[in-house]
Design a protein around this motif. Structure first.
Motif, PDB file in Angstrom:
ATOM      1  N   LEU A  42       1.105  -1.131   0.094  1.00 32.54           N
ATOM      2  CA  LEU A  42       0.048   0.015  -0.046  1.00 32.54           C
ATOM      3  C   LEU A  42       0.785   1.380   0.013  1.00 32.54           C
ATOM      4  O   LEU A  42       2.137   1.359   0.676  1.00 32.54           O
ATOM      5  N   PRO A  43       0.441   2.360  -0.548  1.00 32.33           N
ATOM      6  CA  PRO A  43       1.186   3.456  -0.519  1.00 32.33           C
ATOM      7  C   PRO A  43       1.637   4.034   0.712  1.00 32.33           C
ATOM      8  O   PRO A  43       0.753   3.776   1.674  1.00 32.33           O
ATOM      9  N   GLU A  44       2.656   4.647   0.800  1.00 33.27           N
ATOM     10  CA  GLU A  44       3.095   5.180   2.128  1.00 33.27           C
ATOM     11  C   GLU A  44       2.231   6.512   2.316  1.00 33.27           C
ATOM     12  O   GLU A  44       2.078   6.632   3.612  1.00 33.27           O
ATOM     13  N   ARG A  45       2.196   7.196   1.358  1.00 33.35           N
ATOM     14  CA  ARG A  45       1.210   8.284   1.429  1.00 33.35           C
ATOM     15  C   ARG A  45       0.783   8.703   0.001  1.00 33.35           C
ATOM     16  O   ARG A  45       1.251   7.910  -1.080  1.00 33.35           O
ATOM     17  N   PHE A  46       0.291  10.008  -0.145  1.00 31.93           N
ATOM     18  CA  PHE A  46      -0.155  10.551  -1.428  1.00 31.93           C
ATOM     19  C   PHE A  46       0.422  11.706  -1.425  1.00 31.93           C
ATOM     20  O   PHE A  46       0.383  12.669  -0.646  1.00 31.93           O
ATOM     21  N   VAL A  47       0.814  12.327  -2.709  1.00 33.46           N
ATOM     22  CA  VAL A  47       1.048  13.617  -2.985  1.00 33.46           C
ATOM     23  C   VAL A  47       0.155  14.382  -3.765  1.00 33.46           C
ATOM     24  O   VAL A  47      -0.514  13.921  -4.594  1.00 33.46           O
ATOM     25  N   THR A  48      -0.197  15.628  -3.389  1.00 36.15           N
ATOM     26  CA  THR A  48      -0.830  16.392  -4.420  1.00 36.15           C
ATOM     27  C   THR A  48       0.062  17.437  -4.759  1.00 36.15           C
ATOM     28  O   THR A  48       1.042  17.955  -4.164  1.00 36.15           O
TER      29      THR A  48
END
Ligand code: ADP
Ligand code: MG
Length: 686
Positions: A42-48
């Motif tokens: 799973l992604p560690e986090r998301f960037v915007t």
């Protein structure tokens, strides 16, 4: 047999488009060998990101998308340093696009001089130059295409890129089979959780707490269920009740009285051994709490009752050390203690095998060699497993099948974990806790020292050994692209040996076993004064006369590991010191870790803090030993969701009579999905 419906998930990652031998290696390195592993990565986090017209509009540290035109390539000089591409925005502001290692080949192709490119990445400053290190995307057209508002950030290894991993995830998600629901329908509705496949997709595509919870819950449910199956199976097995008459234990001449906690644990074990169902007990006690004598008492009960006992240690060094300790302690009883490791060959080995077969050897200590098929016991009644966390449940089950009747099992661990987590990790076992240290232990004086002062530290070590005392010197763990830790230890060893001569010995993982033993022996006997080592000394090494511990680049170790290492000193009655050498740039977490080490010596506190500081993603640094119990569930999720998962698992077991019916089938799929196959195998036995 794994249910067929899961087959698409258990194919190797090579089955995906674009994965050849070259990509296979970096994928394997972070455990992404199969499609199953990729969907659970799973992604560690998301960037915007924000699209900016020029660099003036962007803030430092901001994730941006911008059009840039490369003006110049600056290759790395003789293979060292980064590869830089200088580029201009619409106003003529300059920014460097920086690539390290092999990524520079990509830079050459992607960024031809004079041609406009859309670049996505994080804007930083390097000296007085703006730069983007390893842009996430470079595209010829359509800034909008790479301006996806929300993009996952995956854990990578050298040779992988975000877009590559994202594409493999997408391909894998497209292969998700339709799986039956294993979660109680009312719970699913009440929690508002998506079904499995939807939860996976949602978790990869954005921040979605419900989806993440559902997946974590699945994992916890699988774990609880498997542990319960093991427990149920164990209860149904026939072991041999062991009742000792105290004749051997009465002959022991321990140089100290047992602590209350030791006595309590021994009676708990004694109670278990009397039962027909095999004991399944965990002895949990911090480093130095005195587990070895407890194990010895348990083994003597087995021998008094006419059986044999075997103690399994995780390393040769430890096996040897336990052997020496047990042989010495057991000498007054006349019990025969033997050592058996994979290294024993020929006649010596034959004679030990004979002794185990005819029962003339009553206690054997060794590495996993003691449970090989070629080793037969006259009557193995008790297996003691030291440093339990290095062995998975599966391995333990293997040895459960070793005797004619299932032997009793006593597992021991020095990893103090909070009570709630004990359930998650050792839910199938009863637990005895050594929560009281033997008297007379002095606090270890722990200090944090800057690495630049290493010369002073060497002087301090010099004074220490000149005064006739002993010391440990632990070399740092090593990251990618640096010397490996054995080489680092070799280098430090060479330097210290130059200074202190042959009072210095070296132990590391790649050393020839004979050399390792010789070094350990010289140190344990006091002939050598300074032991330079990698973390191989982490577990169990016991030389009470050693009172100084130096740990280089201590910030690279986790709290639990530092605690284990420090536990090598402070074992005798003399005052001990631990020097934590730290590098110059410390993260906030590293700083906190080192401060905590200075403040407390309580393993349970350190364990909880370790989890908090790691954010619960990793349990107690167990990942290093390759058997982290959870891949998805974080500490927070374990604490919040485990009680429910535990109840649900019990319900499944009770109401559905051990996994029959449609929900039972679904649960079986769940067990295989999370590779708790050993849980399913229990079904056949019981
Ligand atoms: P661990 O729990 O880390 O395996 P050990 O069994 O190696 O601990 O014991 C650590 C040291 O404490 C050993 O030197 C041992 O002889 C000593 N020890 C054990 N029990 C007691 C006790 N009740 N009183 C004093 N010393 C003890
Ligand atoms: Mg021990």
């Amino acid at each position: 047999m794994r249910p067929e419906v899961l087959n698409p998930l258990f194919v190797e990652s090579e089955a995906l488009d674009g994965v050849g031998p070259k990509l296979k290696k970096p994928l394997d390195k972070i455990g992404l060998a199969r499609v199953r592993d990729i969907i659970f990565h799973l992604p560690e986090r998301f960037v915007t990101r924000r699209t900016v017209g020029n660099l003036d509009e962007a803030g430092e540290g901001e994730q941006i998308v911008i059009a840039l035109t490369p003006t110049e390539h600056r290759p790395n000089r003789n293979g060292r340093g980064p590869y830089r591409v200088l580029a201009q925005d619409a106003l003529g502001n300059v920014c460097a696009l920086t690539y390290f290692g092999r990524a520079s080949y990509t830079a050459k192709k992607l960024l031809p001089v004079g041609e406009k490119r859309w670049v996505a990445g994080r804007l930083d400053r390097y000296g007085d130059m703006l730069q983007i290190v390893h842009p996430d995307h470079v595209a010829e057209e359509g800034g909008d295409m790479i301006t996806r508002l929300c993009e996952p950030v995956y854990g990578l290894s050298e040779g992988l890129t975000q877009p590559k991993v994202a594409s493999l995830v997408e391909q894998s998600l497209a292969r998700l089979p339709d799986l039956p629901e294993w979660i109680e329908p009312t719970l699913l509705a009440k929690a508002g959780w998506p079904v499995w496949a939807a939860a996976l997709k949602a978790a990869h595509h954005g921040e979605d707490a419900a989806a993440r919870d559902r997946l974590a819950y699945d994992e916890l449910l699988a774990n609880s269920l498997a542990l319960m199956l093991v427990r149920a199976d164990n209860r149904a097995r026939k072991g041999q009740p062991l009742v000792g008459d105290g004749s051997l234990r009465g002959k022991l001449q321990l140089p100290f009285p047992l602590t209350g906690a030791q006595n309590r644990s021994i009676s708990e074990i004694e109670g278990d051994l009397r039962q027909e169902a095999p004991m399944l007990r965990l002895l949990q006690g911090d480093v130095g709490a005195g587990k070895t004598v407890v194990a010895l008492e348990a083994m003597l009960i087995a021998v008094e009752a006419g059986g044999q006992a075997a103690m399994l240690a995780p390393t040769e060094i430890l096996a040897r050390q336990h052997y020496e300790t047990l042989r010495t302690l057991a000498a007054p009883t006349g019990v025969q203690v033997a050592l058996l490791t994979g290294r024993d060959k020929g006649r010596a080995r034959e004679s030990i095998l004979m002794g185990l077969m005819d029962g003339s050897i009553q206690i054997v200590v060794g590495t996993h060699a003691i449970f090989q098929d070629t080793v037969n016991y006259r009557n193995l009644a008790l297996a003691v497993i030291d440093e339990q966390h290095r062995f998975g449940v599966a391995q333990r089950l293997m040895l459960a099948n070793k005797g004619k009747r299932t032997p009793h099992t006593l597992a021991m661990t020095a990893t103090p974990i909070p009570r709630t987590l004990t359930l998650a990790q050792y839910g199938e076992m009863d637990v005895s806790r050594l929560d009281e240290m033997p008297p007379g232990r002095q606090a270890i004086d722990t200090r944090v020292v800057a690495q630049e002062r290493i010369a002073d530290v060497v002087e301090a070590v010099g004074r220490h050994i000149a005064a006739g005392q002993q010391a440990y010197w632990v070399c740092p763990m090593v990251r990618d692209n640096e010397m490996d830790d054995n080489a680092a230890a070799e280098a430090r060893f060479a330097a210290l040996r130059e200074r202190f001569g042959d009072q210095v010995v070296l132990v590391h993982g790649q050393l020839k076993p004979e050399l390792k033993d010789a070094a350990m022996e010289r140190f344990a006997s006091g002939a050598a004064k300074l032991l330079v080592a990698t973390t191989v000394i982490e577990v169990g090494v016991d030389v009470p006369a050693s009172t100084l511990m130096v740990i280089e680049q201590a910030e690279r170790f986790g709290l639990a590991q530092l605690h284990q290492l420090r536990g090598r000193v402070g074992r005798g009655s003399d005052k001990s010191t631990c020097l934590l050498l730290r590098g110059s740039s410390l993260s906030e977490t590293a700083r906190e870790r080192l401060a905590l080490m200075r403040e407390t010596q309580d393993g349970f506190i350190l364990a909880e803090e370790d989890l908090r500081l790691r954010g619960g993603g990793e349990l107690l640094g167990t990942r290093q030993s390759g058997d982290a119990p959870f891949q998805l569930a974080t500490l927070e999720q374990i604490t919040r969701l485990l009680p429910q998962a535990h109840d649900d698992a019990r319900l499944l077991m009770e109401r559905d009579g051990g996994l029959t019916g449609p929900r039972g089938d679904a649960a079986r799929i769940l067990l295989y999905l999370f590779e708790r196959d050993w849980g399913v195998q229990m079904l056949r036995g019981g």
